[in-house]
Scaffold this motif. Structure first.
Motif, PDB file in Angstrom:
ATOM      1  N   GLU A 399     -14.195  -7.934   4.847  1.00  0.00           N
ATOM      2  CA  GLU A 399     -14.127  -6.635   5.510  1.00  0.00           C
ATOM      3  C   GLU A 399     -13.502  -6.807   6.885  1.00  0.00           C
ATOM      4  O   GLU A 399     -13.839  -7.739   7.623  1.00  0.00           O
ATOM      5  N   ALA A 400     -12.562  -5.903   7.233  1.00  0.00           N
ATOM      6  CA  ALA A 400     -11.924  -5.907   8.550  1.00  0.00           C
ATOM      7  C   ALA A 400     -12.454  -4.730   9.360  1.00  0.00           C
ATOM      8  O   ALA A 400     -12.670  -3.638   8.822  1.00  0.00           O
ATOM      9  N   GLN A 401     -12.649  -4.932  10.630  1.00  0.00           N
ATOM     10  CA  GLN A 401     -13.223  -3.925  11.509  1.00  0.00           C
ATOM     11  C   GLN A 401     -12.146  -3.274  12.377  1.00  0.00           C
ATOM     12  O   GLN A 401     -11.073  -3.864  12.608  1.00  0.00           O
ATOM     13  N   PRO A 402     -12.384  -2.049  12.874  1.00  0.00           N
ATOM     14  CA  PRO A 402     -11.422  -1.407  13.771  1.00  0.00           C
ATOM     15  C   PRO A 402     -11.109  -2.291  14.971  1.00  0.00           C
ATOM     16  O   PRO A 402     -12.007  -2.915  15.548  1.00  0.00           O
ATOM     17  N   GLY A 403      -9.822  -2.351  15.307  1.00  0.00           N
ATOM     18  CA  GLY A 403      -9.381  -3.180  16.414  1.00  0.00           C
ATOM     19  C   GLY A 403      -8.836  -4.523  15.980  1.00  0.00           C
ATOM     20  O   GLY A 403      -8.136  -5.186  16.752  1.00  0.00           O
ATOM     21  N   GLU A 404      -9.115  -4.949  14.751  1.00  0.00           N
ATOM     22  CA  GLU A 404      -8.642  -6.236  14.269  1.00  0.00           C
ATOM     23  C   GLU A 404      -7.239  -6.105  13.680  1.00  0.00           C
ATOM     24  O   GLU A 404      -6.885  -5.066  13.113  1.00  0.00           O
ATOM     25  N   GLU A 405      -6.471  -7.177  13.827  1.00  0.00           N
ATOM     26  CA  GLU A 405      -5.145  -7.250  13.224  1.00  0.00           C
ATOM     27  C   GLU A 405      -5.195  -8.250  12.080  1.00  0.00           C
ATOM     28  O   GLU A 405      -5.518  -9.415  12.286  1.00  0.00           O
ATOM     29  N   ILE A 406      -4.870  -7.783  10.889  1.00  0.00           N
ATOM     30  CA  ILE A 406      -5.029  -8.595   9.691  1.00  0.00           C
ATOM     31  C   ILE A 406      -3.701  -8.692   8.940  1.00  0.00           C
ATOM     32  O   ILE A 406      -2.761  -7.952   9.231  1.00  0.00           O
ATOM     33  N   THR A 407      -3.653  -9.575   7.988  1.00  0.00           N
ATOM     34  CA  THR A 407      -2.540  -9.627   7.056  1.00  0.00           C
ATOM     35  C   THR A 407      -3.080  -9.418   5.651  1.00  0.00           C
ATOM     36  O   THR A 407      -4.201  -9.826   5.338  1.00  0.00           O
ATOM     37  N   LEU A 408      -2.299  -8.747   4.811  1.00  0.00           N
ATOM     38  CA  LEU A 408      -2.700  -8.524   3.430  1.00  0.00           C
ATOM     39  C   LEU A 408      -1.467  -8.476   2.550  1.00  0.00           C
ATOM     40  O   LEU A 408      -0.406  -8.007   2.988  1.00  0.00           O
ATOM     41  N   PRO A 409      -1.563  -8.975   1.325  1.00  0.00           N
ATOM     42  CA  PRO A 409      -0.419  -8.940   0.415  1.00  0.00           C
ATOM     43  C   PRO A 409      -0.126  -7.526  -0.042  1.00  0.00           C
ATOM     44  O   PRO A 409      -1.045  -6.743  -0.312  1.00  0.00           O
ATOM     45  N   VAL A 410       1.167  -7.181  -0.132  1.00  0.00           N
ATOM     46  CA  VAL A 410       1.583  -5.859  -0.597  1.00  0.00           C
ATOM     47  C   VAL A 410       2.603  -6.040  -1.724  1.00  0.00           C
ATOM     48  O   VAL A 410       3.384  -6.994  -1.709  1.00  0.00           O
ATOM     49  N   PRO A 411       2.609  -5.134  -2.713  1.00  0.00           N
ATOM     50  CA  PRO A 411       3.480  -5.319  -3.874  1.00  0.00           C
ATOM     51  C   PRO A 411       4.928  -4.905  -3.658  1.00  0.00           C
ATOM     52  O   PRO A 411       5.793  -5.199  -4.478  1.00  0.00           O
ATOM     53  N   ASP A 412       5.202  -4.220  -2.556  1.00  0.00           N
ATOM     54  CA  ASP A 412       6.554  -3.742  -2.295  1.00  0.00           C
ATOM     55  C   ASP A 412       6.787  -3.753  -0.793  1.00  0.00           C
ATOM     56  O   ASP A 412       5.830  -3.826   0.003  1.00  0.00           O
ATOM     57  N   LYS A 413       8.031  -3.642  -0.402  1.00  0.00           N
ATOM     58  CA  LYS A 413       8.372  -3.713   1.012  1.00  0.00           C
ATOM     59  C   LYS A 413       7.807  -2.531   1.783  1.00  0.00           C
ATOM     60  O   LYS A 413       7.925  -1.374   1.364  1.00  0.00           O
ATOM     61  N   VAL A 414       7.149  -2.826   2.906  1.00  0.00           N
ATOM     62  CA  VAL A 414       6.698  -1.793   3.835  1.00  0.00           C
ATOM     63  C   VAL A 414       7.383  -2.049   5.173  1.00  0.00           C
ATOM     64  O   VAL A 414       8.058  -3.063   5.351  1.00  0.00           O
ATOM     65  N   ARG A 415       7.196  -1.148   6.118  1.00  0.00           N
ATOM     66  CA  ARG A 415       7.953  -1.237   7.361  1.00  0.00           C
ATOM     67  C   ARG A 415       7.082  -0.993   8.579  1.00  0.00           C
ATOM     68  O   ARG A 415       6.038  -0.347   8.482  1.00  0.00           O
ATOM     69  N   ARG A 416       7.544  -1.499   9.685  1.00  0.00           N
ATOM     70  CA  ARG A 416       6.828  -1.340  10.955  1.00  0.00           C
ATOM     71  C   ARG A 416       6.592   0.144  11.241  1.00  0.00           C
ATOM     72  O   ARG A 416       7.454   0.979  11.035  1.00  0.00           O
ATOM     73  N   ASN A 417       5.391   0.444  11.669  1.00  0.00           N
ATOM     74  CA  ASN A 417       4.927   1.801  12.010  1.00  0.00           C
ATOM     75  C   ASN A 417       4.603   2.662  10.794  1.00  0.00           C
ATOM     76  O   ASN A 417       4.243   3.835  10.957  1.00  0.00           O
ATOM     77  N   ASP A 418       4.706   2.116   9.579  1.00  0.00           N
ATOM     78  CA  ASP A 418       4.191   2.848   8.417  1.00  0.00           C
ATOM     79  C   ASP A 418       2.686   3.075   8.588  1.00  0.00           C
ATOM     80  O   ASP A 418       1.983   2.270   9.216  1.00  0.00           O
ATOM     81  N   THR A 419       2.200   4.175   8.025  1.00  0.00           N
ATOM     82  CA  THR A 419       0.786   4.528   8.133  1.00  0.00           C
ATOM     83  C   THR A 419       0.013   3.990   6.933  1.00  0.00           C
ATOM     84  O   THR A 419       0.488   4.059   5.798  1.00  0.00           O
ATOM     85  N   VAL A 420      -1.177   3.454   7.196  1.00  0.00           N
ATOM     86  CA  VAL A 420      -2.007   2.850   6.154  1.00  0.00           C
ATOM     87  C   VAL A 420      -3.251   3.710   5.926  1.00  0.00           C
ATOM     88  O   VAL A 420      -3.921   4.119   6.889  1.00  0.00           O
ATOM     89  N   TYR A 421      -3.543   3.980   4.654  1.00  0.00           N
ATOM     90  CA  TYR A 421      -4.709   4.772   4.264  1.00  0.00           C
ATOM     91  C   TYR A 421      -5.525   4.010   3.226  1.00  0.00           C
ATOM     92  O   TYR A 421      -5.017   3.086   2.573  1.00  0.00           O
ATOM     93  N   ILE A 422      -6.770   4.428   3.057  1.00  0.00           N
ATOM     94  CA  ILE A 422      -7.548   4.031   1.893  1.00  0.00           C
ATOM     95  C   ILE A 422      -7.887   5.281   1.114  1.00  0.00           C
ATOM     96  O   ILE A 422      -8.022   6.376   1.674  1.00  0.00           O
ATOM     97  N   ARG A 423      -7.997   5.134  -0.216  1.00  0.00           N
ATOM     98  CA  ARG A 423      -8.371   6.253  -1.100  1.00  0.00           C
ATOM     99  C   ARG A 423      -9.744   5.968  -1.678  1.00  0.00           C
ATOM    100  O   ARG A 423     -10.002   4.869  -2.176  1.00  0.00           O
ATOM    101  N   VAL A 424     -10.622   6.965  -1.623  1.00  0.00           N
ATOM    102  CA  VAL A 424     -11.982   6.791  -2.115  1.00  0.00           C
ATOM    103  C   VAL A 424     -12.363   7.980  -2.984  1.00  0.00           C
ATOM    104  O   VAL A 424     -11.775   9.066  -2.877  1.00  0.00           O
ATOM    105  N   GLU A 425     -13.337   7.784  -3.851  1.00  0.00           N
ATOM    106  CA  GLU A 425     -13.850   8.863  -4.686  1.00  0.00           C
ATOM    107  C   GLU A 425     -14.571   9.877  -3.803  1.00  0.00           C
ATOM    108  O   GLU A 425     -15.248   9.526  -2.845  1.00  0.00           O
ATOM    109  N   ARG A 426     -14.453  11.146  -4.167  1.00  0.00           N
ATOM    110  CA  ARG A 426     -15.169  12.194  -3.428  1.00  0.00           C
ATOM    111  C   ARG A 426     -16.659  12.141  -3.743  1.00  0.00           C
ATOM    112  O   ARG A 426     -17.054  11.785  -4.829  1.00  0.00           O
TER     113      ARG A 426
END
Length: 426
Positions: A399-426
């Motif tokens: 688990e990563a906490q707010p303020g931390e800078e992490i690295t994670l594998p991604v399946p396709d190219k992303v770019r600087r300043n792209d926005t990151v979200y999580i999706r959860v069940e309602r």
């Protein structure tokens, strides 16, 4: 909703087109990456979605991106045009032609005539409410229209009759387009005056504030009785969804399948476009002879894609008018009925192409391993994946906490300043 064809039915095999909305560059990229054959978009003027409009100067970039992906680019100029606006129209259309726009979507004769003068193909908007072959032939013969978006009130049987009449008249080249998915309006073909009456914002000028979708209180004149109209909103229709029976639209002779949603987010554009792309592709692989295995596979694909469609913004689903008048097809609540929602968690700081890893700053809330992550950006479009692991420097995190800078594998190219979200069940 069973979309299966009778064993003896003939499935028409025209060159089908999946047409997706582009309200901004992120949605444009999302639509193209998801497999759209064409995209439609608006400019600053004469656009039925005034809040989702590009600048005239964006037109070359839009068309070049679409053409690079093997897709077509259609500019919507589908509002009414007043006399004192014709000079503005005469500035927009040459720019569209110079940018390489493939066609103009319109219904006002001023636009149709001006487009022809500038050598731009024209497609008739659903605002024209065309529902018969006489109207189609009029627009074709007098104004050069070779495609029409039929009135939303047409049934499947009526579409089938129109296609048959056109073919018999030697007008096989005149294409039919229909809405396949997205919001429906309580007014006939969207011609509504409620927003203009209440707020001076006309739906027919792309400014609708959708007062019809709100909750209202109704009271008697003497004040003794009052009702809150909440559940089953009486003027807010459910969203159209034709995926369960889309092969019937193919059989009826529809050429282009339009996804509504220039005001919706890139996640919606990406997921809905991909769902219809998969189902349409399977429909077009149908063997000439009845094949139970093919039908079973189609049903399985539909089930999977319907589950995904339920996960993004919608107001509940309806068949629209395709199988008759949609009685009681009203949304049950305000806002979305999606099974999932997304939360903003951070921003991409960098991307390392050799290792396929993104450097992300976690900003708003924590990120857990195994979470469903979505990255959005104007050039990236939408990249969705399950986060198997993440690292803080060389340390593996659960688990990563707010303020931390992490690295994670991604399946396709992303770019600087792209926005990151999580999706959860309602």
């Amino acid at each position: 909703m069973d979309g299966s064809l009778d064993s003896g039915a003939t499935l028409r095999r025209p060159e089908l087109e999946l047409l997706a909305p582009a309200g901004n560059f992120t949605c444009l990229t999302a639509a193209l990456k998801a497999g759209a054959d064409a995209v439609y978009f608006g400019a600053d003027n004469f656009n039925m979605r005034s809040q989702s409009a590009f600048s005239d100067t964006d037109l070359p970039d839009i068309t070049s991106q679409a053409h690079a992906a093997g897709a077509k680019a259609y500019l919507t100029v589908n509002t009414i045009v007043y006399e004192d606006e014709r000079s503005v129209l005469d500035q927009l259309l040459p720019r569209a032609a110079e940018a390489g726009v493939d066609a103009i979507i319109a219904w006002d004769p001023a636009v149709l005539l001006a487009a022809r003068q500038h050598g731009l193909p024209v497609m008739l908007s659903t605002q024209a409410s065309v529902a018969n072959t006489a109207a189609l032939r009029f627009y074709h013969d007098s104004l050069g229209v070779n495609r029409a978006v039929l009135a939303r009130e047409c049934t499947l049987e009526q579409i089938r009759q129109i296609r048959t009449e056109l073919d018999e008249a030697g007008l096989e080249h005149l294409e039919l387009e229909t809405f396949a998915h997205g919001a429906m309006c309580v007014a006939i073909s969207g011609r509504c005056f409620m927003s203009y009456h209440q707020y001076g914002k006309s739906a027919n000028r792309g400014e609708c504030l959708q007062p019809c979708r709100r909750e209202y209180s109704v009271s008697s004149k003497d004040g003794d009785l009052a009702f809150d109209l909440g559940r089953d909103y009486v003027m807010s229709p459910k969203d159209l969804c034709t995926l369960p029976f889309i092969e019937q639209l193919i059989e009826a002779g529809v050429h282009s399948y339009k996804i509504e949603g220039r005001n919706r987010n890139p996640e919606y554009v990406s997921l809905v476009t991909a769902a219809y792309r998969r189902v349409l592709d399977h429909c077009m692989s149908r063997p000439d002879a009845p094949d139970e295995a093919w039908e079973a596979q189609l049903d399985a694909i539909k089930t999977e894609e319907m589950e995904r469609l339920h996960s993004v913004y919608h107001r509940g689903f309806s068949e629209g008018f395709y199988h008759g008048q949609p009685l009681n097809a009203w949304s049950e609540s305000a806002g979305s009925s999606a099974s999932r929602k997304k939360f903003h968690i951070g921003r991409v700081l960098n991307y390392y192409s050799k290792s396929g890893v993104a450097h992300v700053r976690v900003e708003n809330q924590g990120l857990k391993a195994g979470a469903e992550v979505m990255v959005l950006g104007p050039t990236t479009g939408v990249v969705a994946f399950s986060c198997p692991e993440m690292r803080l420097e060389e340390r593996v995190l659960t688990e990563a906490q707010p303020g931390e800078e992490i690295t994670l594998p991604v399946p396709d190219k992303v770019r600087r300043n792209d926005t990151v979200y999580i999706r959860v069940e309602r």
